[in-house]
Design a protein around this motif. Sequence first.
Motif, PDB file in Angstrom:
ATOM      1  N   GLY A   1      11.484   6.072   6.248  1.00 10.74           N
ATOM      2  CA  GLY A   1      10.880   4.979   5.493  1.00 10.74           C
ATOM      3  C   GLY A   1       9.725   4.326   6.220  1.00 10.74           C
ATOM      4  N   GLY A   2       9.785   4.264   7.540  1.00 15.04           N
ATOM      5  CA  GLY A   2       8.686   3.701   8.309  1.00 15.04           C
ATOM      6  C   GLY A   2       7.409   4.510   8.181  1.00 15.04           C
ATOM      7  N   HIS A   3       7.564   5.824   7.960  1.00 14.05           N
ATOM      8  CA  HIS A   3       6.397   6.685   7.741  1.00 14.05           C
ATOM      9  C   HIS A   3       5.687   6.259   6.459  1.00 14.05           C
ATOM     10  N   VAL A   4       6.467   5.959   5.432  1.00 12.60           N
ATOM     11  CA  VAL A   4       5.897   5.495   4.163  1.00 12.60           C
ATOM     12  C   VAL A   4       5.234   4.127   4.352  1.00 12.60           C
ATOM     13  N   ILE A   5       5.880   3.236   5.104  1.00 13.20           N
ATOM     14  CA  ILE A   5       5.301   1.912   5.358  1.00 13.20           C
ATOM     15  C   ILE A   5       3.943   2.039   6.037  1.00 13.20           C
ATOM     16  N   SER A   6       3.872   2.837   7.100  1.00 11.28           N
ATOM     17  CA  SER A   6       2.618   2.969   7.836  1.00 11.28           C
ATOM     18  C   SER A   6       1.538   3.641   7.003  1.00 11.28           C
ATOM     19  N   MET A   7       1.917   4.622   6.196  1.00 13.04           N
ATOM     20  CA  MET A   7       0.932   5.289   5.356  1.00 13.04           C
ATOM     21  C   MET A   7       0.370   4.317   4.322  1.00 13.04           C
ATOM     22  N   ALA A   8       1.247   3.538   3.697  1.00 16.50           N
ATOM     23  CA  ALA A   8       0.792   2.578   2.692  1.00 16.50           C
ATOM     24  C   ALA A   8      -0.076   1.487   3.328  1.00 16.50           C
ATOM     25  N   ARG A   9       0.330   1.003   4.486  1.00 17.90           N
ATOM     26  CA  ARG A   9      -0.453  -0.021   5.193  1.00 17.90           C
ATOM     27  C   ARG A   9      -1.842   0.517   5.536  1.00 17.90           C
ATOM     28  N   ALA A  10      -1.914   1.760   5.997  1.00 16.57           N
ATOM     29  CA  ALA A  10      -3.206   2.348   6.333  1.00 16.57           C
ATOM     30  C   ALA A  10      -4.071   2.504   5.080  1.00 16.57           C
ATOM     31  N   LEU A  11      -3.464   2.911   3.971  1.00 15.07           N
ATOM     32  CA  LEU A  11      -4.216   3.044   2.718  1.00 15.07           C
ATOM     33  C   LEU A  11      -4.738   1.693   2.239  1.00 15.07           C
ATOM     34  N   SER A  12      -4.027   0.606   2.592  1.00 16.52           N
ATOM     35  CA  SER A  12      -4.426  -0.715   2.119  1.00 16.52           C
ATOM     36  C   SER A  12      -5.713  -1.210   2.772  1.00 16.52           C
ATOM     37  N   PHE A  13      -6.199  -0.490   3.772  1.00 21.17           N
ATOM     38  CA  PHE A  13      -7.488  -0.849   4.391  1.00 21.17           C
ATOM     39  C   PHE A  13      -8.570  -0.969   3.327  1.00 21.17           C
ATOM     40  N   ASN A  14      -8.515  -0.099   2.325  1.00 21.33           N
ATOM     41  CA  ASN A  14      -9.500  -0.116   1.240  1.00 21.33           C
ATOM     42  C   ASN A  14      -9.166  -1.283   0.301  1.00 21.33           C
ATOM     43  N   GLY A  15      -9.750  -2.437   0.581  1.00 23.94           N
ATOM     44  CA  GLY A  15      -9.480  -3.651  -0.175  1.00 23.94           C
ATOM     45  C   GLY A  15      -8.901  -4.760   0.675  1.00 23.94           C
ATOM     46  N   LEU A  16      -8.303  -4.395   1.815  1.00 23.25           N
ATOM     47  CA  LEU A  16      -7.704  -5.389   2.719  1.00 23.25           C
ATOM     48  C   LEU A  16      -8.038  -5.055   4.171  1.00 23.25           C
TER      49      LEU A  16
END
Length: 347
Positions: free
Chosen positions: A250-265
């Motif tokens: 699950g932490g892999h999903v968290i980090s991937m989503a957080r990294a994707l959020s760079f676009n806009g945040l």
Amino acid sequence: MTTQRRHKTNPGRFFEDYRVGQTIEHAVPRTVSGGERALYHALYPARHALYSSDTFAGACGLPASPLDDLAAFHVVFGKTVPDVSLNAVANLGYAEGRWLKPVWPGDTLRSVSEVIGLKPNSNGKTGVVWVRTTGLNQNDEAVLEYVRWVMVRKADPGAQVPEPVVPDLAKAVPADRLVIPDGLDFSTYDFTLAGEPHRWGDYEIGETIDHVDGVTVEEAEHMLATRLWQNTAKVHFDLTFRPEGRLIYGGHVISMARALSFNGLANAQMIVGLNGGAHANPCFAGDTIKAWSEVLDKAETPAPGVGAIRLRLVATKGGDPFRLKNDEGRYLPEVLLDLDYWALMPL
């Protein structure tokens, strides 16, 4: 003469092995270095400037660029797995998380957990265990704390278990309890180098942001990431525990989503609070992770030029953005993660 066989291996704790109030000192401290950062940035499209550049971090009042907040979380979390979730069916959620001190290359991290809740499930085969985990550095200073709860198998379905104790957890970390790193100063923040012009005042409560991009999860990268954090949970490695596929950490999903959020945040630089989180549905290799965010709250801080923004980060494997639950209040099958966190952003 008969030689007695002695079992020296550790099968992990089962539900009936836990007691409320029990303290667990987790084994194998980990000294982190720039290598963890390089691998973290290789595994995820992580681009937040404060964690990428010593020069940028120095201009923001820090002595150097700290280890990524989620990389520190993964190290602390990984220490707990052999004692808390080795025999887990699923990691269910998080609450009351706070990052208390930056983690620097050269720091040595260890973890301690206290069992704060137990609840057997009606099937008699599993139960839910709540633990409060603290990550400490080599000076015994707390760098991170959080609560998580996990569903764990029973070794003996007939084993007696204590009366249920379900902890009363805060729905969110109050903004005035967020810890701002010493010296952090965004008053001369360089928006050009950070990658986006949007500051704290540009975001409105209730606003939603589609982060647009997606990343398809590969088996090899998940296995590498999970081993990097020394996470030994069987469901991530052994197909006999999940015949339908190795469950992505699950932490892999968290980090991937957080990294994707760079676009806009891109300017939501530091995660400082973890209010809640749910791994809504399992993720397997071949799934394509996409992400969207919702602004839940905002608060000023005493640090110069620094505001706090509360965000809901949702990872999905398809479907329409901004859709989370069905009419019955259940997570839609394409939703992988629902994470509620505080981040620091320039005013």
